[in-house]
Design an enzyme around this catalytic site. Structure first.
Site, PDB file in Angstrom:
ATOM      1  N   HIS A  78      36.699 -25.979  37.976  1.00 11.60           N
ATOM      2  CA  HIS A  78      36.192 -26.326  36.651  1.00 11.60           C
ATOM      3  C   HIS A  78      34.954 -27.187  36.825  1.00 11.60           C
ATOM      4  O   HIS A  78      34.884 -27.985  37.751  1.00 11.60           O
ATOM      5  CB  HIS A  78      37.257 -27.098  35.852  1.00 11.60           C
ATOM      6  CG  HIS A  78      36.972 -27.098  34.388  1.00 11.60           C
ATOM      7  ND1 HIS A  78      36.153 -28.025  33.807  1.00 11.60           N
ATOM      8  CD2 HIS A  78      37.369 -26.262  33.401  1.00 11.60           C
ATOM      9  CE1 HIS A  78      36.068 -27.768  32.515  1.00 11.60           C
ATOM     10  NE2 HIS A  78      36.785 -26.702  32.245  1.00 11.60           N
ATOM     11  N   ASP A  85      43.314 -21.365  32.344  1.00 13.56           N
ATOM     12  CA  ASP A  85      43.329 -19.904  32.293  1.00 13.56           C
ATOM     13  C   ASP A  85      44.248 -19.283  33.319  1.00 13.56           C
ATOM     14  O   ASP A  85      44.658 -18.135  33.194  1.00 13.56           O
ATOM     15  CB  ASP A  85      41.907 -19.365  32.479  1.00 13.56           C
ATOM     16  CG  ASP A  85      41.043 -19.727  31.310  1.00 13.56           C
ATOM     17  OD1 ASP A  85      41.557 -19.697  30.190  1.00 13.56           O
ATOM     18  OD2 ASP A  85      39.874 -20.068  31.519  1.00 13.56           O
TER      19      ASP A  85
HETATM   20  N1  CMC Z   1      37.076 -19.825  44.069  1.00 20.24           N
HETATM   21  C1  CMC Z   1      36.463 -20.105  45.231  1.00 20.24           C
HETATM   22  N2  CMC Z   1      35.473 -21.002  45.391  1.00 20.24           N
HETATM   23  C2  CMC Z   1      35.075 -21.655  44.284  1.00 20.24           C
HETATM   24  C3  CMC Z   1      35.663 -21.437  43.024  1.00 20.24           C
HETATM   25  C4  CMC Z   1      36.684 -20.478  42.942  1.00 20.24           C
HETATM   26  N3  CMC Z   1      37.280 -20.236  41.765  1.00 20.24           N
HETATM   27  N4  CMC Z   1      35.070 -22.217  42.105  1.00 20.24           N
HETATM   28  C5  CMC Z   1      34.134 -22.922  42.749  1.00 20.24           C
HETATM   29  N5  CMC Z   1      34.132 -22.590  44.070  1.00 20.24           N
HETATM   30  C6  CMC Z   1      33.290 -23.192  45.124  1.00 20.24           C
HETATM   31  C7  CMC Z   1      31.869 -22.678  45.011  1.00 20.24           C
HETATM   32  O1  CMC Z   1      31.663 -21.556  45.858  1.00 20.24           O
HETATM   33  C8  CMC Z   1      31.080 -23.876  45.455  1.00 20.24           C
HETATM   34  O2  CMC Z   1      31.103 -23.936  46.885  1.00 20.24           O
HETATM   35  P1  CMC Z   1      29.828 -24.554  47.684  1.00 20.24           P
HETATM   36  O3  CMC Z   1      29.716 -25.969  47.242  1.00 20.24           O
HETATM   37  O4  CMC Z   1      30.223 -24.371  49.120  1.00 20.24           O
HETATM   38  O5  CMC Z   1      28.655 -23.719  47.267  1.00 20.24           O
HETATM   39  C9  CMC Z   1      31.884 -25.080  44.941  1.00 20.24           C
HETATM   40  O6  CMC Z   1      33.243 -24.586  44.840  1.00 20.24           O
HETATM   41  C10 CMC Z   1      31.416 -25.598  43.581  1.00 20.24           C
HETATM   42  O7  CMC Z   1      31.351 -24.489  42.698  1.00 20.24           O
HETATM   43  P2  CMC Z   1      30.230 -24.302  41.573  1.00 20.24           P
HETATM   44  O8  CMC Z   1      30.117 -22.863  41.232  1.00 20.24           O
HETATM   45  O9  CMC Z   1      28.976 -25.008  42.013  1.00 20.24           O
HETATM   46  O10 CMC Z   1      30.878 -25.101  40.379  1.00 20.24           O
HETATM   47  P3  CMC Z   1      30.512 -24.963  38.856  1.00 20.24           P
HETATM   48  O11 CMC Z   1      30.847 -26.264  38.253  1.00 20.24           O
HETATM   49  O12 CMC Z   1      29.110 -24.465  38.679  1.00 20.24           O
HETATM   50  O13 CMC Z   1      31.472 -23.800  38.333  1.00 20.24           O
HETATM   51  C11 CMC Z   1      33.377 -22.664  37.471  1.00 20.24           C
HETATM   52  C12 CMC Z   1      32.683 -24.029  37.676  1.00 20.24           C
HETATM   53  C13 CMC Z   1      34.566 -22.837  36.525  1.00 20.24           C
HETATM   54  C14 CMC Z   1      32.378 -21.682  36.802  1.00 20.24           C
HETATM   55  C15 CMC Z   1      33.837 -22.117  38.833  1.00 20.24           C
HETATM   56  O14 CMC Z   1      34.767 -22.994  39.427  1.00 20.24           O
HETATM   57  C16 CMC Z   1      34.423 -20.706  38.733  1.00 20.24           C
HETATM   58  O15 CMC Z   1      33.662 -19.729  38.765  1.00 20.24           O
HETATM   59  N6  CMC Z   1      35.789 -20.595  38.621  1.00 20.24           N
HETATM   60  C17 CMC Z   1      36.434 -19.323  38.406  1.00 20.24           C
HETATM   61  C18 CMC Z   1      36.292 -18.932  36.936  1.00 20.24           C
HETATM   62  C19 CMC Z   1      37.211 -19.737  36.039  1.00 20.24           C
HETATM   63  O16 CMC Z   1      38.386 -19.869  36.301  1.00 20.24           O
HETATM   64  N7  CMC Z   1      36.633 -20.221  34.918  1.00 20.24           N
HETATM   65  C20 CMC Z   1      37.426 -20.894  33.873  1.00 20.24           C
HETATM   66  C21 CMC Z   1      37.002 -22.295  33.642  1.00 20.24           C
HETATM   67  S1  CMC Z   1      38.197 -23.157  32.628  1.00 20.24           S
HETATM   68  C22 CMC Z   1      38.089 -22.438  31.072  1.00 20.24           C
HETATM   69  C23 CMC Z   1      36.843 -22.785  30.362  1.00 20.24           C
HETATM   70  O17 CMC Z   1      36.548 -23.979  30.177  1.00 20.24           O
HETATM   71  O18 CMC Z   1      36.158 -21.856  29.930  1.00 20.24           O
END
Ligand code: CMC
Length: 429
Positions: free
Chosen positions: A306, A364
């Site tokens: 998240h 989710d």
């Molecule tokens: N599985 C594997 N690795 C992950 C995941 C994941 N679900 N989420 C983040 N990472 C890794 C990512 O690769 C990155 O690694 P590095 O620092 O080595 O590059 C690190 O963790 C930080 O990730 P980020 O993409 O920079 O983080 P963000 O804050 O931009 O993204 C997120 C947050 C929710 C979009 C992301 O965690 C994700 O894509 N999760 C899966 C989709 C999901 O479940 N979304 C629902 C969110 S809750 C409901 C809502 O509020 O809508």
């Protein structure tokens, strides 16, 4: 608010910037006059360090796993309140008295029918259309039906539009579902509560009596509470940005629905369940964990991570309990999806990669399993999220309109394209 200041040095120039404190949470540095004083912009793709507004509605402490609506912890609201009570709280700022609650419930209930002409909209869509596509279109179309509540400068009209949207979203969502499965629309029934009414509009058929199961309707209501608002997330910021131009509230909510649809946001519940189905059995989990860690593989564990929570999502904990209640009530035992989900959660919570990156299960992860057990197809999951989030969007939209500092939202950019150059005639290219 107490005021301090921060000093920013750019070359030999130095500017003082006001630092503002909220009631809780991080301070903000007010950079509103930065461009005027330094001719520089700030740069923050994804807005990870940017507060876009002042708000009194929702507070999240992502490190501590805290979520408060108007100061009340989500755990207490989900345990003791009902969804319409939370709607009242988000809209008006205080919990309702018994009389206010009764009046509010009455007003919402008596706005649940949609203009009969709306039903013609649905037939314009293919039956296999994604229900979120249908929702984007139909909610946007509401602005063509309710002209008497689109004057955003009139607080009374704003409240009528707000109640209309909270009341009509379940009706439209249920119609999208019924259209999808090829069954007749079911009209709302005023003697039922909000969640029971919604379940009935989705699952009743004219040829049979439908009796609402109170355990399932309580679970539905709790799912709505857990999704009601979440501060300045992508879809809420979309609603605020759309509203900042003076667009009507129905159009703004349609914009929020479009944003919510993406798999990184509301679409994650559908994606999480699809992922659990794809994994299928516990023995295949290590393969998917390895893929999630592999930087050259775009795969992510859906339902994990998240932007704000770097701790257990407090909503996920409540959702987990609700999942078990629903599965218990329906007598679902040994559900292979739940088995995969539990094992995936256990492995992810003990795996170094997920610990180090603070990737916990989010709401989710569990909501998909529960909604599936309630009888919804995966394509409806994000629609239910949109239904519940409508109150958050509309409360934030109202707050923005009333904010004296409100101006059209208009970010700037770091331009990295070609500098000015002269047009070359096609014969010389
Ligand atoms: N599985 C594997 N690795 C992950 C995941 C994941 N679900 N989420 C983040 N990472 C890794 C990512 O690769 C990155 O690694 P590095 O620092 O080595 O590059 C690190 O963790 C930080 O990730 P980020 O993409 O920079 O983080 P963000 O804050 O931009 O993204 C997120 C947050 C929710 C979009 C992301 O965690 C994700 O894509 N999760 C899966 C989709 C999901 O479940 N979304 C629902 C969110 S809750 C409901 C809502 O509020 O809508």
């Amino acid at each position: 608010m107490t005021e301090q200041s921060a000093t920013l040095k750019i070359g030999d120039k130095s500017v003082d910037l006001a630092v503002k404190s909220g009631t809780i949470g991080p301070d903000v540095i007010d950079i509103g006059a930065l461009y005027k004083n330094t001719a520089s912009f700030t740069y923050d793709p994804g807005f990870t360090s940017t507060a876009s507004c002042e708000s009194k509605i929702t507070y999240i402490d992502g490190d501590a796993g805290v979520l408060l609506h108007r100061g009340y912890p989500i755990e207490q609201l989900a345990e003791h309140g009902d969804f319409l009570e939370v709607c009242y709280l988000l809209l008006y700022g205080e919990l309702p008295t018994a009389a206010q609650k009764k009046d509010f419930d009455y007003r919402v209930t008596h706005h649940t029918m949609v203009h009969e002409q709306m039903s013609r909209f649905f037939t314009g869509f293919r039956r296999d259309a994604h229900p979120m596509a249908v929702m984007c279109g139909c909610v946007g179309a509401l602005s063509a039906f309710y002209h008497d509540s689109t004057d955003i400068t009139d607080p009374h009209q704003r409240m009528v539009a707000s109640l209309r949207m909270i009341a009509k979203m379940p009706t439209l969502a249920a119609m999208a579902y019924k259209y999808h499965v090829g069954q007749p629309f079911v009209y709302p029934k005023n003697d039922l509560d909000y969640a029971s009414n919604f379940l009935r509009m989705c699952f009743a058929v004219p040829c049979e009596e439908y009796v609402v199961n109170p355990v399932l309707s309580r679970a539905m209501d709790r799912i709505f509470i857990l999704h009601a608002d979440h501060e300045q997330n992508a879809s809420t910021s979309t609603v605020r940005l759309a509203g900042s131009s003076g667009a009507n509230p129905f159009a703004c909510i349609a914009a929020g629905i479009a944003c919510l649809w993406g798999p990184a946001h509301g679409g994650a519940n559908e994606a999480a369940l699809n992922m659990l189905t794809e994994i299928g059995t516990v023995d295949r989990i290590p393969e998917y964990i390895a893929r999630a860690k592999d930087k050259s593989d775009p795969f992510r564990l859906m339902g994990f991570g998240h932007r704000v929570y770097k701790n257990y999502d407090p909503r996920a904990k409540i959702m987990q309990k609700t999942t078990h209640e629903v599965l218990g009530e329906l007598g679902v035992k040994d559900d292979p999806l739940l088995e995969v989900a539990m094992e995936l959660e256990r492995i992810a919570l003990t795996d170094e990669y997920f610990i180090e990156k603070k990737l916990y299960p989010n709401i989710d992860f569990y909501s998909g399993i529960t909604l599936k057990a309630l009888g919804f197809p995966t394509t409806m999951f994000t629609v239910l999220f949109a239904l519940a989030r409508t109150v958050g969007w509309i409360a934030q939209w109202n707050e923005m309109i009333e904010d004296p500092e409100q101006r059209i939202g208009r970010p700037r950019q770091l331009y990295v394209g070609e500098p000015q150059r002269d047009y070359v005639p096609v014969s010389k290219r």
